[in-house]
Design a protein around this motif. Structure first.
Motif, short mmCIF file in Angstrom:
data_model
loop_
_atom_site.label_atom_id
_atom_site.label_comp_id
_atom_site.label_asym_id
_atom_site.label_seq_id
_atom_site.Cartn_x
_atom_site.Cartn_y
_atom_site.Cartn_z
N ASP A 96 0.76 -1.14 -0.06
CA ASP A 96 0.15 -0.04 -0.02
C ASP A 96 0.90 1.15 0.09
O ASP A 96 0.24 2.28 -0.02
CB ASP A 96 -0.93 0.05 1.24
N CYS A 97 2.05 1.18 0.15
CA CYS A 97 2.98 2.42 0.11
C CYS A 97 3.68 2.43 -1.31
O CYS A 97 4.14 3.56 -1.39
CB CYS A 97 4.32 2.09 1.06
N SER A 144 2.48 3.67 -3.97
CA SER A 144 1.88 4.96 -4.52
C SER A 144 2.76 6.09 -4.25
O SER A 144 2.94 7.09 -4.71
CB SER A 144 0.40 5.08 -4.74
N TYR A 145 2.93 6.03 -2.69
CA TYR A 145 3.80 7.17 -2.35
C TYR A 145 5.27 7.11 -2.45
O TYR A 145 5.89 8.28 -2.69
CB TYR A 145 3.40 7.06 -0.69
N THR A 162 6.60 5.78 -5.40
CA THR A 162 6.86 5.66 -6.62
C THR A 162 7.47 7.01 -7.23
O THR A 162 7.05 8.28 -6.71
CB THR A 162 5.61 5.53 -7.53
N SER A 189 5.69 10.83 -7.50
CA SER A 189 4.41 10.53 -6.87
C SER A 189 3.94 11.79 -6.55
O SER A 189 4.68 12.90 -5.85
CB SER A 189 4.51 9.63 -5.63
N ASP A 241 1.59 12.27 -4.02
CA ASP A 241 1.26 11.82 -2.73
C ASP A 241 2.09 12.57 -1.75
O ASP A 241 3.39 12.61 -1.87
CB ASP A 241 1.26 10.29 -2.35
N CYS A 244 -0.69 2.14 4.77
CA CYS A 244 0.76 2.16 4.17
C CYS A 244 1.52 2.06 5.56
O CYS A 244 2.40 1.09 5.82
CB CYS A 244 1.21 3.09 3.40
#
Length: 115
Positions: free
Chosen positions: A27-28, A30-31, A33, A36, A38, A45
């Motif tokens: 779940d981490c 997306s942060y 990448t 990002s 975010d 996460c």
């Protein structure tokens, strides 16, 4: 016949030892990448990172290293600061992430103090 001596020292965690928990860090992504938008990791996460740290802190290194094997790029600066960013009471080991720059390296637009 005498029995051969057996080493009593336990080996460090392998991918299989950590495989049951490293998916808690998914779940981490997306942060973590590169590029990002975010601004912070999600609570899910951070909870995942905490569960991995509680299981075996070295599994964080195994999980981050496995992203390279899966062809996933991550922001090394953000990855290394996750326990602090998530305000976790457990320190993660400092681990090298293959193919990523060192956390202190200057990477344009990737300052750990930028929020």
């Amino acid at each position: 016949m005498s029995p051969s001596p057996v080493a009593t020292q336990a080996p460090g965690p392998s991918n299989s030892d950590c495989s049951s928990v490293i998916y808690d860090m998914m779940d981490c992504l997306s942060y973590l990448t590169p590029g990002s938008n975010d601004t912070s990791p999600t609570k899910v996460c951070c909870g995942g990172i905490l569960s991995v740290l509680q299981y075996n802190p070295n599994c964080v290194c195994v999980g981050l290293a496995s992203t390279k094997d899966m062809g996933i790029e991550i922001n090394n600066t953000r990855a290394h600061s996750m326990p602090t960013t998530c305000k976790l009471p457990i320190a993660a080991p400092h681990c090298a992430i293959p193919g990523a720059s060192a956390p202190g390296a200057s990477t344009p637009g990737m300052s750990p103090s930028t929020h």
